[in-house]
Scaffold this motif. Structure first.
Motif, PDB file in Angstrom:
ATOM      1  N   ARG A   1       0.821  -1.088  -0.257  1.00  0.00           N
ATOM      2  CA  ARG A   1       0.065  -0.057  -0.009  1.00  0.00           C
ATOM      3  C   ARG A   1       0.812   1.227   0.147  1.00  0.00           C
ATOM      4  O   ARG A   1       0.620   2.302  -0.655  1.00  0.00           O
ATOM      5  N   ALA A   2       2.091   1.425   0.862  1.00  0.00           N
ATOM      6  CA  ALA A   2       2.889   2.424   0.938  1.00  0.00           C
ATOM      7  C   ALA A   2       3.462   2.636  -0.553  1.00  0.00           C
ATOM      8  O   ALA A   2       3.577   3.479  -1.037  1.00  0.00           O
ATOM      9  N   VAL A   3       3.949   1.530  -1.225  1.00  0.00           N
ATOM     10  CA  VAL A   3       4.329   1.974  -2.773  1.00  0.00           C
ATOM     11  C   VAL A   3       3.287   2.325  -3.623  1.00  0.00           C
ATOM     12  O   VAL A   3       3.612   3.569  -4.458  1.00  0.00           O
ATOM     13  N   THR A   4       1.990   1.765  -3.445  1.00  0.00           N
ATOM     14  CA  THR A   4       0.952   2.425  -4.073  1.00  0.00           C
ATOM     15  C   THR A   4       0.697   3.807  -3.742  1.00  0.00           C
ATOM     16  O   THR A   4       0.519   4.947  -4.603  1.00  0.00           O
ATOM     17  N   ARG A   5       0.754   4.174  -2.617  1.00  0.00           N
ATOM     18  CA  ARG A   5       0.392   5.738  -2.389  1.00  0.00           C
ATOM     19  C   ARG A   5       1.755   6.635  -2.666  1.00  0.00           C
ATOM     20  O   ARG A   5       1.409   7.838  -3.298  1.00  0.00           O
ATOM     21  N   GLY A   6       2.847   6.007  -2.744  1.00  0.00           N
ATOM     22  CA  GLY A   6       3.929   6.848  -3.476  1.00  0.00           C
ATOM     23  C   GLY A   6       3.922   7.183  -4.823  1.00  0.00           C
ATOM     24  O   GLY A   6       4.132   8.206  -5.240  1.00  0.00           O
ATOM     25  N   TRP A   7       3.318   6.163  -5.621  1.00  0.00           N
ATOM     26  CA  TRP A   7       3.026   6.284  -6.801  1.00  0.00           C
ATOM     27  C   TRP A   7       1.937   7.155  -7.113  1.00  0.00           C
ATOM     28  O   TRP A   7       1.938   8.112  -8.224  1.00  0.00           O
ATOM     29  N   VAL A   8       0.893   7.036  -6.395  1.00  0.00           N
ATOM     30  CA  VAL A   8      -0.304   8.197  -6.830  1.00  0.00           C
ATOM     31  C   VAL A   8       0.223   9.570  -6.334  1.00  0.00           C
ATOM     32  O   VAL A   8      -0.184  10.276  -7.147  1.00  0.00           O
ATOM     33  N   ASP A   9       1.211   9.822  -5.231  1.00  0.00           N
ATOM     34  CA  ASP A   9       1.700  11.078  -4.819  1.00  0.00           C
ATOM     35  C   ASP A   9       2.513  11.558  -6.118  1.00  0.00           C
ATOM     36  O   ASP A   9       2.597  12.928  -6.436  1.00  0.00           O
ATOM     37  N   ALA A  10       3.307  10.669  -6.509  1.00  0.00           N
ATOM     38  CA  ALA A  10       4.185  10.877  -7.862  1.00  0.00           C
ATOM     39  C   ALA A  10       3.347  11.589  -8.951  1.00  0.00           C
ATOM     40  O   ALA A  10       3.672  12.685  -9.770  1.00  0.00           O
ATOM     41  N   ILE A  11       2.067  10.848  -9.298  1.00  0.00           N
ATOM     42  CA  ILE A  11       1.065  11.215 -10.151  1.00  0.00           C
ATOM     43  C   ILE A  11       0.708  12.780  -9.902  1.00  0.00           C
ATOM     44  O   ILE A  11       0.479  13.464 -10.777  1.00  0.00           O
ATOM     45  N   ARG A  12       0.165  12.782  -8.699  1.00  0.00           N
ATOM     46  CA  ARG A  12      -0.600  13.989  -8.373  1.00  0.00           C
ATOM     47  C   ARG A  12       0.133  15.168  -8.054  1.00  0.00           C
ATOM     48  O   ARG A  12      -0.027  16.401  -8.174  1.00  0.00           O
ATOM     49  N   THR A  13       1.409  14.953  -7.486  1.00  0.00           N
ATOM     50  CA  THR A  13       2.254  16.169  -6.934  1.00  0.00           C
ATOM     51  C   THR A  13       3.793  16.228  -7.420  1.00  0.00           C
ATOM     52  O   THR A  13       4.582  17.194  -7.221  1.00  0.00           O
ATOM     53  N   GLY A  14       4.073  14.986  -8.358  1.00  0.00           N
ATOM     54  CA  GLY A  14       5.576  14.979  -8.859  1.00  0.00           C
ATOM     55  C   GLY A  14       6.562  14.569  -7.814  1.00  0.00           C
ATOM     56  O   GLY A  14       7.811  14.742  -7.825  1.00  0.00           O
ATOM     57  N   ALA A  15       5.899  14.103  -6.527  1.00  0.00           N
ATOM     58  CA  ALA A  15       6.989  13.559  -5.600  1.00  0.00           C
ATOM     59  C   ALA A  15       7.810  12.305  -6.159  1.00  0.00           C
ATOM     60  O   ALA A  15       7.420  11.743  -6.931  1.00  0.00           O
ATOM     61  N   PRO A  16       9.055  12.265  -5.660  1.00  0.00           N
ATOM     62  CA  PRO A  16       9.767  11.321  -5.985  1.00  0.00           C
ATOM     63  C   PRO A  16       9.356   9.930  -5.689  1.00  0.00           C
ATOM     64  O   PRO A  16       8.737   9.882  -4.576  1.00  0.00           O
TER      65      PRO A  16
END
Length: 391
Positions: free
Chosen positions: A309-324
């Protein structure tokens, strides 16, 4: 469908795909909503309709979902061979992609996927959920900060992947060259092979491996591996994996000029030298003796116990905000290259230089696919016989 959230589609509703769909449907990834799923088995689509809610669309193929306009991004959890082709089809449809491990079965296939990802400009990640484990993150941090100095030795014995014959018999595609493309290296150990290079930041220059194919089990792929790696700086590594040891062991030890890190039983110990080994060796005149070492039990930060879930959350954050991204999809090729090198070494009974000769590996793999037991039942294999395409 809410357009203020990233609309996710899950491709493949096996064990992992169903789990991903479940936490997405429960709203456990902020900023994301499960919009659709796809699977070639009507029974799995029936499960989805019953369990995931009325708002989740269902499709009988990945391409139908890609073409639907119902999603912004897809999580691909299909058989190994399908990952690169399905990812490329998703990029062509303008969709962000998160693929399950492994990235694919051979590096030539994955390199083409990486090139398509780079050209698309879309967010591409891989489900290397163990990169979210605080233990391995701390090891990487300490090494990157120079706490060990130059690395000298990397040893990982990871034999707690026990699998019985009944496990292998549960699916005609399991433990076959045509179905999975490999055994313990391709199915159970991709996370370990990724961490083997991610934690240290080092890729070997060459590998010599010895594999047991169907050792103590009636299967055709490798289920017992001992590999020896050499690095440009003179460091060496040993990687041991097995699915037939009981009880198994999971111990990672990394040594350097200033001590060693040991990860075992969920704990991290740092044996820190008061004086670096090269300096001690240069100045010590007492004959027998060794540098003074301090045992330090390294505290580990709390992390999300649901690493997937943490990886998926990071992927979504990258899509939405450009987070690494913690696990960029392009990095999936590194652990796979270690896997390919180990298998090629065992097949040829010799050293394999890295980067792997991709054409040589594909040719050797195709020879084994041609003789694979799962060719007798293509539907059981779950992938086309040539190991390409979208099931």
């Amino acid at each position: 469908m809410e357009r203020d959230r990233t609309r996710i589609g899950v491709i493949g509703l096996g064990n992992m795909g169903s789990a991903h769909a479940g936490y997405l449907a429960r709203g456990e990834v902020p900023g994301a909503v499960l919009a659709a799923v796809a699977d070639c088995a009507e029974a799995r689509l029936g499960w989805a309709r019953e369990q995931l809610g009325e708002g989740v669309r269902t499709y009988g193929s990945a391409q139908e979902l890609f073409d639907s306009g119902e999603v912004d991004a897809v999580l691909i959890a299909t058989p190994h061979y399908a990952h690169p082709d399905e990812a490329q089809a998703a990029f062509r449809a303008g969709l962000h992609v998160l693929i399950e491990k492994p990235a694919g079965v051979y590096t030539k296939q994955v390199r083409q996927m990486n090139e398509a990802a780079a050209a698309s400009g879309l967010v591409f990640a891989i489900m290397y959920n163990q990169r979210m484990n605080p233990l391995y993150r701390k090891m990487r941090e300490l090494i990157a900060d120079g706490e060990l100095g130059e690395l000298r030795r990397i040893n990982w014995i990871i034999t707690d992947w026990y699998r019985s014959q009944s496990y292998y018999d549960s699916g005609g595609w399991r433990a076959t060259w045509a179905g999975e493309g490999g055994g313990v290296l391709m199915n159970q150990s991709p996370h370990n092979l990724d961490l083997f290079q991610w934690i240290t930041g080092l890729m070997p220059s060459r590998i010599r491996a010895f594999c047991g194919f169907g050792k103590h089990r009636s299967i055709e792929v490798e289920n017992d591996v001992t590999a020896y790696a050499e690095y440009e700086n003179g460091a060496t590594g040993v990687f041991i994996a097995s699915t037939c040891d009981a009880p198994g062991t999971n111990r990672l030890e990394i040594s350097g000029e200033r001590g060693k890190l040991v990860a075992e039983d969920g704990k991290l110990t740092f044996w820190r030298l008061r004086e670096s080994e090269p300096e001690f060796n240069r100045t010590y005149q007492g004959g027998f003796g060794a540098p003074e070492a301090w045992r330090i039990d390294i505290p580990l930060a709390a992390g999300d116990p649901q690493h997937h879930r943490a990886v998926t959350r990071g992927w979504v954050d990258a899509i939405r905000t450009g987070a690494p991204l913690a696990a960029p999809g392009e990095e999936g090729i590194r652990g796979l290259e270690l896997c390919n090198a180990m298998l090629l070494s065992a097949w040829t009974d010799g050293w394999v230089e890295l980067p792997v000769d991709e054409e040589r590996y594909v040719k050797a793999l195709q020879e084994r696919i041609a003789a694979s037991s799962s060719r007798k039942d293509p539907e059981a294999a779950g992938v086309p016989l040539e190991g390409k395409g979208t099931p």
